[in-house]
Design a protein around this motif. Structure first.
Motif: not given
Length: 76
Positions: A1-4, A36-54
């Motif tokens: 498994m690779r992560v960005t 980017h302190a208020d750009d929560t969409q960035y975080l949602r995307v990355v957390i979703g990707q991590l969950r798919q992988k982990l």
């Protein structure tokens, strides 16, 4: 498994605070910077990707828990 690189940065920040809730703004600032302190969409995307992988079942996450309205917590 690779992560960005961003996935790694988010996971590393959560790991440094394992068992503690890490706020959205804290994670965003640590990984993307203050601009980017208020750009929560960035975080949602990355957390979703991590969950798919982990996670065994990404729909029922056990490793990366969501604390609604607050942030995320690494449970393991």
């Amino acid at each position: 498994m690779r992560v960005t690189p961003k996935e790694y940065d988010v996971l590393a920040h959560l790991a440094r605070n394992a068992g503690k809730v890490v706020g959205h703004r804290d994670l965003l600032t640590a990984v993307w910077g203050k601009a980017h302190a208020d750009d929560t969409q960035y975080l949602r995307v990355v957390i979703g990707q991590l969950r798919q992988k982990l996670e065994a079942d990404p729909a029922q996450p056990r490793l990366i828990a969501t604390e609604p309205g607050v942030g995320y917590r690494l449970t393991a």
